[in-house]
Design an enzyme around this catalytic site. Structure first.
Site, PDB file in Angstrom:
ATOM      1  N   GLU A  38       0.855  -1.306  -0.019  1.00  0.00           N
ATOM      2  CA  GLU A  38       0.001  -0.095   0.011  1.00  0.00           C
ATOM      3  C   GLU A  38       0.844   1.194  -0.029  1.00  0.00           C
ATOM      4  OE1 GLU A  38      -2.975   0.339   3.161  1.00  0.00           O
ATOM      5  OE2 GLU A  38      -2.465   2.409   3.248  1.00  0.00           O
ATOM      6  N   ARG A  42       1.599  10.134   1.308  1.00  0.00           N
ATOM      7  CA  ARG A  42       1.836  10.878   2.187  1.00  0.00           C
ATOM      8  C   ARG A  42       3.098  11.563   1.780  1.00  0.00           C
ATOM      9  NH1 ARG A  42       1.022   6.719   7.366  1.00  0.00           N
ATOM     10  NH2 ARG A  42      -0.934   5.948   6.480  1.00  0.00           N
ATOM     11  N   LYS A 126     -11.421  -0.181   6.509  1.00  0.00           N
ATOM     12  CA  LYS A 126     -10.167  -0.204   7.280  1.00  0.00           C
ATOM     13  C   LYS A 126     -10.844  -0.001   8.749  1.00  0.00           C
ATOM     14  CE  LYS A 126      -6.043   2.780   7.396  1.00  0.00           C
ATOM     15  NZ  LYS A 126      -4.834   3.094   6.620  1.00  0.00           N
TER      16      LYS A 126
HETATM   17  C1  3PG Z   1      -1.971   3.539   8.505  1.00  0.00           C
HETATM   18  O1  3PG Z   1      -2.060   4.269   7.568  1.00  0.00           O
HETATM   19  O2  3PG Z   1      -2.285   2.331   8.035  1.00  0.00           O
HETATM   20  C2  3PG Z   1      -1.196   3.403   9.668  1.00  0.00           C
HETATM   21  O3  3PG Z   1      -0.534   4.577   9.545  1.00  0.00           O
HETATM   22  C3  3PG Z   1      -0.366   2.426  10.088  1.00  0.00           C
HETATM   23  O4  3PG Z   1      -0.100   2.702  11.407  1.00  0.00           O
HETATM   24  P1  3PG Z   1       1.245   2.157  12.061  1.00  0.00           P
HETATM   25  O5  3PG Z   1       2.503   2.746  11.822  1.00  0.00           O
HETATM   26  O6  3PG Z   1       0.962   2.005  13.509  1.00  0.00           O
HETATM   27  O7  3PG Z   1       1.578   0.653  11.364  1.00  0.00           O
END
Ligand code: 3PG
Length: 209
Positions: A38, A42, A126
């Site tokens: 994914e 960002r 999600k």
């Molecule tokens: C996402 O967008 O899925 C999260 O930022 C992932 O979170 P994590 O850094 O705690 O894995």
């Protein structure tokens, strides 16, 4: 597409600064037996990275993450993404994805979020931010009133090797996602072998569910 991700059980969430790093990352994930990524919007490089990786690695299930606008959704689809996710449930963006029959999992963490998503016609959601919003206890509570309508929840946010199997044990959880496999500093530091090791470890754990 989401059925395919269920087979894998785990989706690395990544932020890459250049398409070249994106390609090396894809290679590292493939070497670890994990043909999915994914790529989050960002960074400025997201669209170009998806485009380059879709061309170079057609065997990878490429997704777009952090899709906050219809414009980003269109960029992702045009670049060759096969699915997209967002941290929240924006009706405008979800409706655009539904109109294109494009697999899109909006983020939810409350009953009202879930009902908004249901109304928009999406069933793969999600669950974000998973750990911060109550973790497995909260997810089970959400599944209570909504499990029977065929919803699937993909937890991300605070998922790691120590808790991923707790989530994957639930039949309503097709896969978990997270950044732990390919943290941004590992990508920018070109730690490809470490990423491959993390991917291999995650695949092995997911396969044990
Ligand atoms: C996402 O967008 O899925 C999260 O930022 C992932 O979170 P994590 O850094 O705690 O894995």
């Amino acid at each position: 597409m989401f059925k395919k991700l269920r087979q894998l059980g785990v989706v690395p969430v990544v932020a890459v600064d250049t398409p070249d790093h994106g390609l090396r990352l894809c290679e590292a994930l493939l070497n670890g037996g994990l043909p999915v990524a994914e790529i989050t919007f960002r960074t400025e490089a997201a669209e170009a990275t998806i485009r380059a990786a879709a061309k170079a690695f057609p065997e990878i299930a490429l997704g777009a993450g952090t899709v906050l606008t219809v414009d980003q959704l269109k960029q992702a689809m045009d670049a060759g993404a096969k699915f997209a996710v967002a941290p929240g449930c924006n009706p405008t963006v979800v409706s655009a994805a539904v109109a294109h029959s494009f697999p899109f999992a909006p983020g939810v963490c409350t009953p009202s979020d879930v009902e908004r998503a249901l109304e928009l016609g999406v069933k793969t959601l999600k669950f974000f931010p998973a750990e911060a919003s109550g973790g497995i206890t909260m997810l089970k509570a959400l599944i209570g009133p909504y499990g029977h309508v065929g919803l699937e929840f993909c937890p991300t946010g605070g998922i790691k090797t120590s808790n991923m199997l707790d989530y994957l044990a639930l039949p309503q959880v097709p896969f978990v996602g997270g950044t732990w496999i390919a943290k941004r500093d590992l990508i920018s530091g070109e730690a490809w072998e470490e990423i491959t090791d993390n991917a291999r470890d995650a695949v092995a754990r997911a396969a044990a569910r």
